[in-house]
Each structure stands twice: as structure tokens, then as C-alpha cells.
Design a protein around this motif. Structure first.
Motif, mmCIF file in Angstrom:
data_model
loop_
_atom_site.group_PDB
_atom_site.id
_atom_site.type_symbol
_atom_site.label_atom_id
_atom_site.label_comp_id
_atom_site.label_asym_id
_atom_site.label_seq_id
_atom_site.Cartn_x
_atom_site.Cartn_y
_atom_site.Cartn_z
ATOM 1 N N THR A 155 83.155 0.484 -7.593
ATOM 2 C CA THR A 155 82.485 -0.821 -7.630
ATOM 3 C C THR A 155 82.793 -1.498 -6.302
ATOM 4 O OG1 THR A 155 84.298 -2.148 -8.535
ATOM 5 C CG2 THR A 155 82.923 -0.984 -10.130
ATOM 6 N N SER A 156 81.752 -1.987 -5.630
ATOM 7 C CA SER A 156 81.943 -2.508 -4.277
ATOM 8 C C SER A 156 81.146 -3.793 -4.105
ATOM 9 C CB SER A 156 81.454 -1.455 -3.281
ATOM 10 O OG SER A 156 81.458 -1.990 -1.993
ATOM 11 N N ILE A 157 81.879 -4.868 -3.891
ATOM 12 C CA ILE A 157 81.197 -6.155 -3.790
ATOM 13 C C ILE A 157 81.602 -6.841 -2.486
ATOM 14 C CG2 ILE A 157 82.985 -7.163 -5.290
ATOM 15 C CD1 ILE A 157 80.955 -9.233 -6.167
ATOM 16 N N PHE A 185 72.405 -15.839 7.519
ATOM 17 C CA PHE A 185 73.676 -16.551 7.353
ATOM 18 C C PHE A 185 74.745 -15.532 6.953
ATOM 19 C CE2 PHE A 185 75.880 -20.240 4.964
ATOM 20 C CZ PHE A 185 76.499 -20.676 6.110
ATOM 21 N N ILE A 186 75.574 -15.845 5.957
ATOM 22 C CA ILE A 186 76.664 -14.911 5.643
ATOM 23 C C ILE A 186 76.214 -13.780 4.724
ATOM 24 C CG2 ILE A 186 78.520 -16.555 6.062
ATOM 25 C CD1 ILE A 186 78.662 -16.875 2.959
ATOM 26 N N PHE A 187 74.907 -13.660 4.461
ATOM 27 C CA PHE A 187 74.457 -12.540 3.625
ATOM 28 C C PHE A 187 74.681 -11.212 4.342
ATOM 29 C CE2 PHE A 187 71.336 -9.419 2.275
ATOM 30 C CZ PHE A 187 71.586 -9.405 0.909
ATOM 31 N N ARG A 188 74.364 -11.177 5.621
ATOM 32 C CA ARG A 188 74.531 -9.936 6.370
ATOM 33 C C ARG A 188 75.294 -10.239 7.657
ATOM 34 N NH1 ARG A 188 72.569 -5.411 5.345
ATOM 35 N NH2 ARG A 188 70.864 -6.158 4.065
ATOM 36 N N MET A 189 76.560 -9.854 7.652
ATOM 37 C CA MET A 189 77.421 -10.179 8.787
ATOM 38 C C MET A 189 77.854 -8.897 9.477
ATOM 39 S SD MET A 189 79.720 -12.571 6.418
ATOM 40 C CE MET A 189 80.690 -13.618 7.473
ATOM 41 N N ARG A 190 78.362 -9.043 10.699
ATOM 42 C CA ARG A 190 78.867 -7.847 11.387
ATOM 43 C C ARG A 190 80.349 -7.655 11.081
ATOM 44 N NH1 ARG A 190 74.616 -9.218 15.487
ATOM 45 N NH2 ARG A 190 73.043 -7.663 14.969
ATOM 46 N N LYS A 195 68.518 -10.043 -4.005
ATOM 47 C CA LYS A 195 69.107 -9.132 -3.015
ATOM 48 C C LYS A 195 70.435 -8.605 -3.535
ATOM 49 C CE LYS A 195 66.228 -9.947 0.439
ATOM 50 N NZ LYS A 195 65.158 -9.086 0.599
ATOM 51 N N GLU A 196 70.840 -7.465 -2.942
ATOM 52 C CA GLU A 196 72.087 -6.820 -3.388
ATOM 53 C C GLU A 196 73.315 -7.712 -3.202
ATOM 54 O OE1 GLU A 196 72.908 -2.996 -1.633
ATOM 55 O OE2 GLU A 196 75.026 -3.112 -2.180
ATOM 56 N N LEU A 197 74.095 -7.771 -4.299
ATOM 57 C CA LEU A 197 75.361 -8.503 -4.253
ATOM 58 C C LEU A 197 76.521 -7.522 -4.398
ATOM 59 C CD1 LEU A 197 76.966 -11.158 -4.492
ATOM 60 C CD2 LEU A 197 76.299 -11.290 -6.870
ATOM 61 N N GLU A 198 76.325 -6.529 -5.247
ATOM 62 C CA GLU A 198 77.387 -5.551 -5.516
ATOM 63 C C GLU A 198 76.752 -4.179 -5.721
ATOM 64 O OE1 GLU A 198 80.109 -6.710 -8.561
ATOM 65 O OE2 GLU A 198 81.115 -4.770 -8.558
ATOM 66 N N GLY A 199 77.483 -3.141 -5.309
ATOM 67 C CA GLY A 199 76.997 -1.784 -5.541
ATOM 68 C C GLY A 199 77.921 -1.054 -6.511
ATOM 69 N N ASN A 218 77.737 -2.765 12.597
ATOM 70 C CA ASN A 218 76.890 -3.273 13.664
ATOM 71 C C ASN A 218 75.463 -3.377 13.141
ATOM 72 O OD1 ASN A 218 76.098 -4.143 16.115
ATOM 73 N ND2 ASN A 218 76.469 -2.220 17.202
ATOM 74 N N GLU A 219 75.226 -4.341 12.265
ATOM 75 C CA GLU A 219 73.946 -4.455 11.561
ATOM 76 C C GLU A 219 72.798 -4.657 12.546
ATOM 77 O OE1 GLU A 219 73.424 -4.068 8.443
ATOM 78 O OE2 GLU A 219 75.322 -4.402 7.390
ATOM 79 N N ILE A 220 71.690 -4.000 12.257
ATOM 80 C CA ILE A 220 70.519 -4.101 13.133
ATOM 81 C C ILE A 220 69.917 -5.499 13.062
ATOM 82 C CG2 ILE A 220 68.173 -3.264 13.507
ATOM 83 C CD1 ILE A 220 69.083 -0.606 12.273
HETATM 84 P P1 ATP Z 1 72.683 -3.442 2.288
HETATM 85 O O1 ATP Z 1 71.712 -2.514 1.617
HETATM 86 O O2 ATP Z 1 72.454 -4.895 1.972
HETATM 87 O O3 ATP Z 1 72.881 -3.164 3.753
HETATM 88 P P2 ATP Z 1 74.721 -1.650 1.499
HETATM 89 O O4 ATP Z 1 74.037 -0.955 0.376
HETATM 90 O O5 ATP Z 1 74.829 -1.001 2.823
HETATM 91 O O6 ATP Z 1 74.110 -3.127 1.668
HETATM 92 P P3 ATP Z 1 77.312 -1.127 0.488
HETATM 93 O O7 ATP Z 1 77.626 -0.125 1.520
HETATM 94 O O8 ATP Z 1 77.019 -0.686 -0.901
HETATM 95 O O9 ATP Z 1 76.152 -2.094 1.025
HETATM 96 O O10 ATP Z 1 78.474 -2.221 0.494
HETATM 97 C C1 ATP Z 1 78.963 -2.818 -0.673
HETATM 98 C C2 ATP Z 1 78.835 -4.328 -0.622
HETATM 99 O O11 ATP Z 1 79.338 -4.854 0.608
HETATM 100 C C3 ATP Z 1 77.407 -4.811 -0.683
HETATM 101 O O12 ATP Z 1 76.963 -4.887 -2.017
HETATM 102 C C4 ATP Z 1 77.500 -6.178 -0.052
HETATM 103 O O13 ATP Z 1 77.899 -7.157 -1.002
HETATM 104 C C5 ATP Z 1 78.605 -6.008 0.952
HETATM 105 N N1 ATP Z 1 78.042 -5.871 2.291
HETATM 106 C C6 ATP Z 1 77.552 -4.743 2.860
HETATM 107 N N2 ATP Z 1 77.140 -4.976 4.109
HETATM 108 C C7 ATP Z 1 77.383 -6.299 4.343
HETATM 109 C C8 ATP Z 1 77.186 -7.160 5.465
HETATM 110 N N3 ATP Z 1 76.672 -6.705 6.595
HETATM 111 N N4 ATP Z 1 77.551 -8.457 5.361
HETATM 112 C C9 ATP Z 1 78.092 -8.938 4.209
HETATM 113 N N5 ATP Z 1 78.302 -8.168 3.134
HETATM 114 C C10 ATP Z 1 77.963 -6.876 3.182
#
Ligand code: ATP
Length: 514
Positions: free
Chosen positions: A374-376, A259-264, A332-336, A252-254
Motif C-alpha cells: 500500500t503506497s500513499i 501544486f503539491i499533487f505532483r512534486m519532484r 486522481k490517484e491518491l494511493e496505490g 523528475n516529473e515531466i
Molecule cells: P502517478 O500516476 O500520479 O504519477 P504513480 O502511479 O507513479 O503516480 P506510485 O508510484 O504508485 O505513483 O506512488 C505511490 C503514491 O505516491 C501515489 O499514489 C501518490 O500519492 C504518491 N506520488 C507519486 N508521485 C508523486 C509526486 N510526483 N508528487 C506527489 N506524490 C506522488
């Protein structure tokens, strides 16, 4: 044609809709915020990216296997994992614009601005000094750079201390001291900062007294941890080994504005790699390198990716970094990549009362393995591919075209088969070719409009090969094949079409490079 990144991003978003890649969810009801549907081409591209990840991670590694666990999990899972207590983001509102922000993101953006100042100085000096430029020395001696770096370190320190102590007042004070303004109202009229839990909950059970609260999983990883022993035993896996899965996750993102970068509702591709305690840093390094190589394997230009080390580590990690991609709105973050220690397995042992240990035959003892993850995000990966692929080109004859230079093996449609006219037996010949190709490749038949218009339509969805059937094809069994990126054409025998496509579509070389 777009003249800046904002326009380019807007054009890309419209293109995704216009050409059937991405639609807003429930659009006829005016949409649902930060939820999207993938259209006919989007679904293909997404599937191809997912397949490429799966092949690279699972098929190419003898010691990594894949699972598909349920979205619903026993609610205690989330107590054990720490998500119920700690999966929070700090939120803050601007009283004038009524816009809501993540407090940590406001601070990070402020730090990024200072970082860009440093980068500018470094680039200027690199140009001035040429090959003799010593970047490290410059960074540690140039007074402006040193001063800005000090500012960044001080901000990071205050931020980390505040977050570690869950002191939201300290985070607010930092925002005030840094004089951060709301990008919309331009004012510093901020509310308090408060923690907000990102998990969605729902009820399971038909009668309300029996119903229990469940959570929609906020990450796929926990489905892997709870199955650790099932997989290890049934697969006779020996440490080090990995378990991978792809699937939906919900948060439930604040703030969800990009667009699809940050989705719920989004999809993750995660792999948990179980290792002997004490070896986790080696494996953390290993997966950092392996994953960045995977990104490079797609052939994007150099400099599009970079690592970013976390300063505020999640409650489970002893080292963590992101692979960032340069989206039109910045890096911006793509993968952790996270070294998660034995936090999760130990917590599940405690809460379930079941042992989650590995018997190491070499050491002749049991231990709880450490984990490197690894989480993408699949959707973010999709956006990075689209960002890189989308080109507005001015052609030599003065006309313009929009083309998606999607890596060939990821393209939604591999070949379009186009009869020059829709008579004289050309459509039938074209269908014969499709019938040869369709078992291996997504193909498309198109006979409407001029050939030029049809080429443009295929460029716009990223089809790498257009096969045109003309009258000569009926005489000598040849066709023209047109290549998307160069727009060059050549005449080849129909029985060479499949091999020509095959040689370019195969991801054997790409995957080997990764
Ligand atoms: P952010 O800091 O952008 O909120 P996060 O550090 O919470 O991301 P992780 O929990 O490490 O993200 O999740 C691993 C991956 O899942 C992220 O690198 C990202 O690619 C993807 N991801 C996380 N939250 C979202 C989201 N709301 N919408 C789309 N992809 C997401």
C-alpha cells in the motif's frame, strides 16, 4: 467567493500560502518548479496525517513494524528493482505551445471524458427510473453507453499493447487517431513520443575517478525490501507480516503543474506486506478494503473516493489499483495498492547473491514471499484533506468566513486561548490555561484585535476550539468555548476544558472505524 472548481482551487492555493501552510521552495529566488516547503501550520498538519497513518498501520497491527531507511542506497538496488531500465514516462511536446505532456496522461484524460459521458447517461437514467433502476443492466444494454464503453476498451487495448511493447510510435499514433489537441494551443502538432527516466542522480565520493553515481530514491519501498531479512530475523516476524515506512522520494516529473499533487520531492507512506505465495490475491483484497476504510474514517462525504484498476501493470505487479480522490481538478490517484509478486525480493537475490527467503515452520520449507504494497503520497493526502476542509461560507448576518473543517484530531492547532482584553489579569489567566494544555495539545495564545477577528483567524487555520477568558473567568473560573464548525459557544468550568477537548480530539473512535 469561488463560483467554480478552478477558482476554488486557486483560492485554496493562495490560502495555503497566506496562512502559513505551504510556500514555494526558495521563493525569494523565484521558486523551484514543483518543489514546496511546508510552513508552521502545514508542518503540523502533515505531521498529524503521518502520525495517523503510522498509528493505523503500525501501532494497531501486531504484525506490522516500521523502519526508517536511508534515502541513498547502493546503486545496484535500482538496477535490480528495474528502475534504471524501466522507470520511464512517455513524454510528448506540442510544437506550437512548446508545452510538454505525458502521453499516457493525454490518453487517460481523453478516456475520462468518455467515462463522464457514460456517467451522465447512467445518472440521468437513475433519476428517471428511481429505485427500480438496474445499473448493471443499463450499462450493458443502453446503446449509447455500450458504444462509448467499446470506444474506451479499444483505446485501452491499443494503449496497453503499445506500452507493453515500448512502442512509442504506436502511442503517438493513438494520440493522433483520437484527435487529441494541446489544451494550450488547441493544435495537433505533436512531436515524437519518447521515454524519459524519472530518477535524479548525484555523485558520491570526493575524487571524480572514485565517485559513483547514486540515485535519489524514487520510492521508499526498496529500503524495505533490502531490509526484509534484517527485520524478519531481528523482529522474529512470522508471515504474513508487514514493514512500513514514511519518507522522502524524488521523481523528475515531466509535468508538474498541480501544486503539491505532483512534486519532484515528496513524501510517501508505504507498507509492504509479505505473504505466502498463492495467498497474495486474498491479501490484495484485504488491503484494498482496509485502505479505503481508512480514507472513509476521516468522515469525508460519500462519493469522494473511488477505485481505479490499472490496465497497464507496472513491471513488478500482477494486480494493481488506485484509490482516487475527487480533487478540484477531477478524480486522481491518491494511493496505490499493488500486488508486487516476488519480483523485488527475487531480483535482489539475483543481484546481491544473498538469499532473501523465509523459512516457513508450518510447511517446513523456505520460499521467497509475495508482497502486497500500500503506497500513499503524504502530500497528496494533505491536499485531499485541505480540499475537503476549505470552505468559503456566507453567514446569516451577511458576512463571509473562510474556515478549514479539518478533522479535529488532524488540526494543526487544537485550541486558541484568547483573553478578551489584554489587561485586568486576563492575559495571566489565559496563560495559566495554556500551561495546563500545552503538554498534550498544540495551543496558541492571541490577544491582538477584536475577538471576532481572532475567531476568524483561528477558523482560517482550522483551530477547532477557541477558549475565551473574560472578567467572569476571574470570578468563577469559567470560560467560553467556541466550536469552529458550528460557531456555537458554551460556558464551562476551566477544569473541564481539558476533558472537553480530549473527548473530541482523541482518534480512538476514528482509528477503530478504519
Ligand atoms: P502517478 O500516476 O500520479 O504519477 P504513480 O502511479 O507513479 O503516480 P506510485 O508510484 O504508485 O505513483 O506512488 C505511490 C503514491 O505516491 C501515489 O499514489 C501518490 O500519492 C504518491 N506520488 C507519486 N508521485 C508523486 C509526486 N510526483 N508528487 C506527489 N506524490 C506522488
Amino acid at each position: 467567493m469561488a463560483t467554480n472548481n478552478d477558482d476554488l482551487f486557486k483560492n485554496l492555493v493562495s490560502h495555503c500560502k497566506e496562512y502559513g501552510f505551504i510556500f514555494q521552495s526558495s521563493e525569494i529566488y523565484d521558486g523551484l518548479s514543483a518543489v514546496y516547503d511546508y510552513g508552521q501550520y502545514g508542518a503540523e498538519l502533515k505531521k498529524n496525517i503521518r502520525d495517523y497513518w503510522w498509528k493505523s498501520m503500525v501501532q494497531m497491527h501486531e504484525n506490522i513494524v516500521g523502519i526508517d531507511s536511508a534515502i541513498f542506497m547502493h546503486p545496484t538496488t535500482w538496477k535490480a528493482s528495474g528502475h534504471i531500465d524501466a522507470f520511464n514516462d512517455p513524454l510528448i511536446d506540442n510544437k506550437d505551445s512548446k508545452k510538454r505532456y505525458r502521453a499516457d496522461v493525454l490518453i487517460e484524460d481523453h478516456v475520462s471524458k468518455i467515462e463522464s459521458k457514460i456517467d451522465k447517461e447512467v445518472n440521468k437514467a437513475r433519476e428517471k427510473f428511481g429505485v427500480s433502476f438496474e445499473e448493471q443492466q443499463f450499462r450493458t444494454t443502453n446503446s449509447r453507453v455500450v458504444e462509448n464503453q467499446k470506444k474506451i476498451d479499444a483505446i485501452n487495448e491499443r494503449f496497453k499493447t503499445g506500452m507493453d511493447a515500448s512502442d512509442m510510435n504506436a502511442i503517438r499514433e493513438l494520440i493522433i487517431d483520437l484527435e487529441i489537441v494541446c489544451p494550450v494551443s488547441g493544435t495537433r502538432n505533436w512531436t515524437e513520443v519518447r521515454q524519459f527516466n524519472l530518477m535524479f542522480s548525484t555523485q558520491m565520493g570526493s575524487v571524480s575517478e572514485d565517485a559513483s553515481t547514486l540515485y535519489l530514491r524514487p520510492e521508499t519501498a526498496q529500503g524495505i525490501f533490502v531490509n526484509f531479512l534484517n527485520v524478519q530475523k531481528t523482529g522474529r516476524m512470522k508471515i504474513p507480516f508487514g514493514i512500513a515506512q514514511t519518507g522522502k522520494a524524488f521523481r523528475n516529473e515531466i509535468v508538474a503543474r498541480q501544486f503539491i499533487f505532483r512534486m519532484r520531492e515528496f513524501e510517501q507512506m508505504e507498507m509492504q506486506f509479505f505473504v505466502k505465495p498463492g495467498t497474495e490475491m486474498e491479501w490484495y483484497q484485504h488491503w484494498k478494503e482496509a485502505r479505503i476504510k481508512w480514507h472513509y474514517s476521516l468522515g469525508f462525504p460519500a462519493g469522494k473516493h473511488r477505485f481505479h484498476d490499472h490496465i497497464k501493470l507496472a513491471h513488478y505487479a500482477n494486480a494493481a489499483c488506485d484509490i482516487e480522490f475527487e480533487f478540484p481538478f477531477g478524480f486522481k490517484e491518491l494511493e496505490g495498492i499493488h500486488s508486487r509478486t516476488d519480483f523485488d525480493l527475487k531480483a535482489h537475490e539475483t543481484f546481491s547473491g544473498k538469499k532473501l527467503q523465509y523459512f516457513d515452520p508450518e510447511l517446513n520449507e523456505s520460499y521467497v514471499p509475495y508482497v502486497v504494497e500500500t503506497s500513499i503520497g503524504l502530500d497528496r493526502m494533505f491536499l485531499s484533506v485541505m480540499t475537503q476542509a476549505y470552505k468559503e461560507e456566507k453567514l446569516e448576518d451577511g458576512s463571509e468566513r473562510v474556515v478549514l473543517n479539518i478533522p479535529v484530531f488532524l488540526a494543526p492547532v487544537k485550541a486558541a486561548i484568547l483573553p478578551l482584553v489584554k489587561k485586568d489579569g486576563l492575559p495571566e489567566k489565559a496563560r495559566e490555561i495554556i500551561d495546563q494544555l500545552k503538554f498534550d495539545y498544540m495551543c496558541q495564545y492571541d490577544e491582538k484585535d477584536s475577538i471576532g477577528k481572532r475567531y476568524r483567524r483561528q477558523d482560517a487555520i482550522g483551530t477547532p476550539f477557541c477558549i475565551t477568558v473574560d472578567h467572569q473567568s476571574l470570578e468563577d473560573n469559567t470560560v467560553t468555548i467556541r466550536y469552529r464548525d458550528t460557531m456555537t459557544q458554551e460556558r464551562i468550568a476551566i477544569d473541564r476544558v481539558k476533558n472537553t477537548i480530549e473527548s473530541k480530539v482523541s482518534y480512538r473512535e476514528t482509528i477503530t472505524a478504519s
